[in-house]
Motif scaffolding. Sequence first.
Motif, PDB file in Angstrom:
ATOM      1  N   PHE A   1      28.133  23.547  40.654  1.00 26.16           N
ATOM      2  CA  PHE A   1      26.919  23.462  41.257  1.00 26.16           C
ATOM      3  C   PHE A   1      25.775  23.469  40.049  1.00 26.16           C
ATOM      4  O   PHE A   1      26.152  23.566  38.812  1.00 26.16           O
ATOM      5  CB  PHE A   1      26.621  24.685  41.969  1.00 26.16           C
ATOM      6  CG  PHE A   1      27.025  25.916  41.297  1.00 26.16           C
ATOM      7  CD1 PHE A   1      26.142  26.521  40.511  1.00 26.16           C
ATOM      8  CD2 PHE A   1      28.388  26.397  41.240  1.00 26.16           C
ATOM      9  CE1 PHE A   1      26.697  27.826  39.651  1.00 26.16           C
ATOM     10  CE2 PHE A   1      28.813  27.618  40.619  1.00 26.16           C
ATOM     11  CZ  PHE A   1      28.216  28.276  39.949  1.00 26.16           C
ATOM     12  N   ARG A   2      24.322  23.321  40.507  1.00 23.03           N
ATOM     13  CA  ARG A   2      23.284  23.677  39.510  1.00 23.03           C
ATOM     14  C   ARG A   2      22.393  24.651  40.082  1.00 23.03           C
ATOM     15  O   ARG A   2      22.726  25.083  41.213  1.00 23.03           O
ATOM     16  CB  ARG A   2      22.269  22.295  39.248  1.00 23.03           C
ATOM     17  CG  ARG A   2      23.387  21.007  38.606  1.00 23.03           C
ATOM     18  CD  ARG A   2      22.419  19.767  38.818  1.00 23.03           C
ATOM     19  NE  ARG A   2      22.648  19.428  40.378  1.00 23.03           N
ATOM     20  CZ  ARG A   2      21.697  18.822  41.064  1.00 23.03           C
ATOM     21  NH1 ARG A   2      20.669  18.254  40.537  1.00 23.03           N
ATOM     22  NH2 ARG A   2      21.852  18.422  42.340  1.00 23.03           N
ATOM     23  N   ILE A   3      21.767  25.362  38.869  1.00 17.63           N
ATOM     24  CA  ILE A   3      21.078  26.604  39.312  1.00 17.63           C
ATOM     25  C   ILE A   3      19.760  25.960  40.057  1.00 17.63           C
ATOM     26  O   ILE A   3      19.024  24.989  39.518  1.00 17.63           O
ATOM     27  CB  ILE A   3      20.603  27.265  38.207  1.00 17.63           C
ATOM     28  CG1 ILE A   3      21.853  28.042  37.770  1.00 17.63           C
ATOM     29  CG2 ILE A   3      19.768  28.537  38.555  1.00 17.63           C
ATOM     30  CD1 ILE A   3      21.497  28.940  36.528  1.00 17.63           C
ATOM     31  N   ALA A   4      19.375  26.316  41.316  1.00 14.87           N
ATOM     32  CA  ALA A   4      18.206  25.549  42.043  1.00 14.87           C
ATOM     33  C   ALA A   4      17.017  25.821  41.309  1.00 14.87           C
ATOM     34  O   ALA A   4      16.032  25.169  41.473  1.00 14.87           O
ATOM     35  CB  ALA A   4      18.234  26.069  43.403  1.00 14.87           C
ATOM     36  N   ALA A   5      16.875  26.982  40.692  1.00 13.12           N
ATOM     37  CA  ALA A   5      15.479  27.074  39.681  1.00 13.12           C
ATOM     38  C   ALA A   5      15.154  26.264  38.699  1.00 13.12           C
ATOM     39  O   ALA A   5      14.057  26.179  38.435  1.00 13.12           O
ATOM     40  CB  ALA A   5      15.562  28.776  39.405  1.00 13.12           C
ATOM     41  N   GLU A   6      16.296  25.705  38.239  1.00 16.49           N
ATOM     42  CA  GLU A   6      16.265  24.909  37.109  1.00 16.49           C
ATOM     43  C   GLU A   6      17.408  23.547  37.055  1.00 16.49           C
ATOM     44  O   GLU A   6      18.238  24.156  36.458  1.00 16.49           O
ATOM     45  CB  GLU A   6      16.287  25.615  35.648  1.00 16.49           C
ATOM     46  CG  GLU A   6      15.593  24.632  34.551  1.00 16.49           C
ATOM     47  CD  GLU A   6      15.098  25.669  33.359  1.00 16.49           C
ATOM     48  OE1 GLU A   6      15.178  25.112  32.241  1.00 16.49           O
ATOM     49  OE2 GLU A   6      14.721  26.736  33.701  1.00 16.49           O
ATOM     50  N   PRO A   7      17.538  22.840  37.872  1.00 15.62           N
ATOM     51  CA  PRO A   7      18.600  21.775  38.006  1.00 15.62           C
ATOM     52  C   PRO A   7      18.776  21.232  36.695  1.00 15.62           C
ATOM     53  O   PRO A   7      19.876  20.907  36.363  1.00 15.62           O
ATOM     54  CB  PRO A   7      18.291  20.925  39.288  1.00 15.62           C
ATOM     55  CG  PRO A   7      17.275  21.607  40.120  1.00 15.62           C
ATOM     56  CD  PRO A   7      16.573  22.384  38.785  1.00 15.62           C
ATOM     57  N   ALA A   8      17.613  20.826  35.767  1.00 19.37           N
ATOM     58  CA  ALA A   8      18.145  20.092  34.608  1.00 19.37           C
ATOM     59  C   ALA A   8      18.849  20.819  33.374  1.00 19.37           C
ATOM     60  O   ALA A   8      19.332  20.368  32.679  1.00 19.37           O
ATOM     61  CB  ALA A   8      16.469  19.845  33.965  1.00 19.37           C
ATOM     62  N   LEU A   9      19.188  22.042  33.762  1.00 20.62           N
ATOM     63  CA  LEU A   9      20.124  22.741  32.868  1.00 20.62           C
ATOM     64  C   LEU A   9      21.494  22.051  32.696  1.00 20.62           C
ATOM     65  O   LEU A   9      22.048  22.136  31.640  1.00 20.62           O
ATOM     66  CB  LEU A   9      20.233  24.410  33.260  1.00 20.62           C
ATOM     67  CG  LEU A   9      18.928  25.202  32.838  1.00 20.62           C
ATOM     68  CD1 LEU A   9      19.343  26.618  33.330  1.00 20.62           C
ATOM     69  CD2 LEU A   9      18.995  25.065  31.151  1.00 20.62           C
ATOM     70  N   GLY A  10      21.710  21.632  33.748  1.00 18.78           N
ATOM     71  CA  GLY A  10      23.217  20.964  33.946  1.00 18.78           C
ATOM     72  C   GLY A  10      24.235  21.616  35.104  1.00 18.78           C
ATOM     73  O   GLY A  10      23.718  22.501  35.967  1.00 18.78           O
ATOM     74  N   ASP A  11      25.367  21.066  35.035  1.00 19.99           N
ATOM     75  CA  ASP A  11      26.252  21.522  36.223  1.00 19.99           C
ATOM     76  C   ASP A  11      26.932  22.844  35.468  1.00 19.99           C
ATOM     77  O   ASP A  11      27.213  23.181  34.331  1.00 19.99           O
ATOM     78  CB  ASP A  11      27.431  20.535  36.159  1.00 19.99           C
ATOM     79  CG  ASP A  11      27.098  19.294  37.249  1.00 19.99           C
ATOM     80  OD1 ASP A  11      25.707  19.526  37.835  1.00 19.99           O
ATOM     81  OD2 ASP A  11      27.576  18.583  37.320  1.00 19.99           O
ATOM     82  N   PHE A  12      27.203  23.848  36.607  1.00 16.75           N
ATOM     83  CA  PHE A  12      28.035  25.028  36.316  1.00 16.75           C
ATOM     84  C   PHE A  12      29.196  24.952  37.205  1.00 16.75           C
ATOM     85  O   PHE A  12      29.168  24.485  38.042  1.00 16.75           O
ATOM     86  CB  PHE A  12      27.136  26.108  36.424  1.00 16.75           C
ATOM     87  CG  PHE A  12      25.942  26.385  35.783  1.00 16.75           C
ATOM     88  CD1 PHE A  12      25.932  26.902  34.411  1.00 16.75           C
ATOM     89  CD2 PHE A  12      24.770  25.563  36.144  1.00 16.75           C
ATOM     90  CE1 PHE A  12      24.823  27.097  33.760  1.00 16.75           C
ATOM     91  CE2 PHE A  12      23.485  25.773  35.281  1.00 16.75           C
ATOM     92  CZ  PHE A  12      23.788  26.449  34.237  1.00 16.75           C
ATOM     93  N   ARG A  13      30.301  25.700  36.756  1.00 17.47           N
ATOM     94  CA  ARG A  13      31.562  25.753  37.373  1.00 17.47           C
ATOM     95  C   ARG A  13      31.983  27.232  37.897  1.00 17.47           C
ATOM     96  O   ARG A  13      31.844  28.276  36.923  1.00 17.47           O
ATOM     97  CB  ARG A  13      32.800  25.191  36.725  1.00 17.47           C
ATOM     98  CG  ARG A  13      34.004  25.095  37.337  1.00 17.47           C
ATOM     99  CD  ARG A  13      34.873  24.218  36.600  1.00 17.47           C
ATOM    100  NE  ARG A  13      35.314  24.751  35.430  1.00 17.47           N
ATOM    101  CZ  ARG A  13      36.498  24.441  34.757  1.00 17.47           C
ATOM    102  NH1 ARG A  13      37.204  23.646  35.198  1.00 17.47           N
ATOM    103  NH2 ARG A  13      36.594  25.041  33.492  1.00 17.47           N
ATOM    104  N   PHE A  14      32.429  27.453  38.990  1.00 17.02           N
ATOM    105  CA  PHE A  14      32.838  28.708  39.408  1.00 17.02           C
ATOM    106  C   PHE A  14      34.491  28.490  39.719  1.00 17.02           C
ATOM    107  O   PHE A  14      34.499  27.735  40.862  1.00 17.02           O
ATOM    108  CB  PHE A  14      32.154  29.397  40.390  1.00 17.02           C
ATOM    109  CG  PHE A  14      32.839  30.601  40.958  1.00 17.02           C
ATOM    110  CD1 PHE A  14      33.259  31.531  40.091  1.00 17.02           C
ATOM    111  CD2 PHE A  14      33.038  30.810  42.224  1.00 17.02           C
ATOM    112  CE1 PHE A  14      33.877  32.757  40.601  1.00 17.02           C
ATOM    113  CE2 PHE A  14      33.501  31.769  42.702  1.00 17.02           C
ATOM    114  CZ  PHE A  14      33.936  32.848  42.082  1.00 17.02           C
ATOM    115  N   MET A  15      35.655  29.145  39.436  1.00 20.98           N
ATOM    116  CA  MET A  15      36.795  29.126  39.889  1.00 20.98           C
ATOM    117  C   MET A  15      37.469  30.293  40.322  1.00 20.98           C
ATOM    118  O   MET A  15      37.055  31.393  39.783  1.00 20.98           O
ATOM    119  CB  MET A  15      37.751  28.672  38.620  1.00 20.98           C
ATOM    120  CG  MET A  15      37.499  27.197  38.085  1.00 20.98           C
ATOM    121  SD  MET A  15      38.608  26.661  36.797  1.00 20.98           S
ATOM    122  CE  MET A  15      40.109  26.537  37.861  1.00 20.98           C
TER     123      MET A  15
END
Length: 318
Positions: free
Chosen positions: A138-152
């Motif tokens: 996912f990306r943080i909705a407030a700043e999508p340009a930061l990049g992709d993040f992962r949660f496992m």
Amino acid sequence: MTQSTTVQVGRFYTGRLAEGRPQALNTWRFTTDDAEVAARVAALLGGQPQPNEGGGALAHEVLTNRERVRVLMDGPDAVAAHMILWGSKGIIHECDGLEFLSPEEKKGQPCGCPPRLEGRKMAARDGRGPTPSINLTFRIAAEPALGDFRFMTGSWQLAAQLPDLTDALERVGGPAVCDLTMELVVFTTKAGRSVCYRRPVVTVLGSPDTVAPESPPPVSPPPPPTPSAPRRRTRKSAEHSVPPAPERTGSVNVDADLLRRAGQALGTSDPQETVIAALSEVVASQQRATELAQLREHVERIAAIAEQALQGADRSLA
């Protein structure tokens, strides 16, 4: 379905290692190798960037103050899930719940896992079956340009939610606004023991053009100023606060000369002011403001009696 082409810049966690032991958290933890991304996530979600000492290979971590993060997920492809059973030499069983994904010689064959989730949980509890391995991107909705993040996660509760989650993401038909929440669960066991823990929950809200922007978190009010030592009250304010004299029920001996000399030392002009000022000097450094206020009420009553005793013909009051 839309897949994100941005770079994966960090991971989210619900726990960390503290002195070598697993520690569950009440808010999201984030790790990254990019110091600028760590600083930006801290600005968005609270917390302070610091060296990662809580587990994982990435250099920086942020212990945020948010239990809910508004994110963007790019369709069902943002969810990857399978079942894994680990052995002493690595993975010995990997499947999608229906067919083997590995080892290679078994790939595509029926895995033999129970069809229902409860059966799979029992097999895993007995060491006979695999457990969930879920990967959310996912990306943080407030700043999508930061990049992709992962949660496992290996959460069985999230595993039970996956069919509904992927259906909801499919219906949006593109990037979906979601809330990723560490939901608090509290229950009492049959033995009467209270148990509480956090479980990850994903709530699909809709497409970006149908979901209102998230309101910024409320700003906590500044802490109240530290109370200073109370000022000596003037004669006018003291007179307004003197309660009516109580009924006479005992005797109080007043040393008028001692009050006069104390007043000279403290710079006060009447007996009530003298008593209050003297006690204020002693108590102010030891009591909190609220306790001192209560004490002053009692002192004022005593001072009122003393003042009347000095002015009256009879110097003892009941």
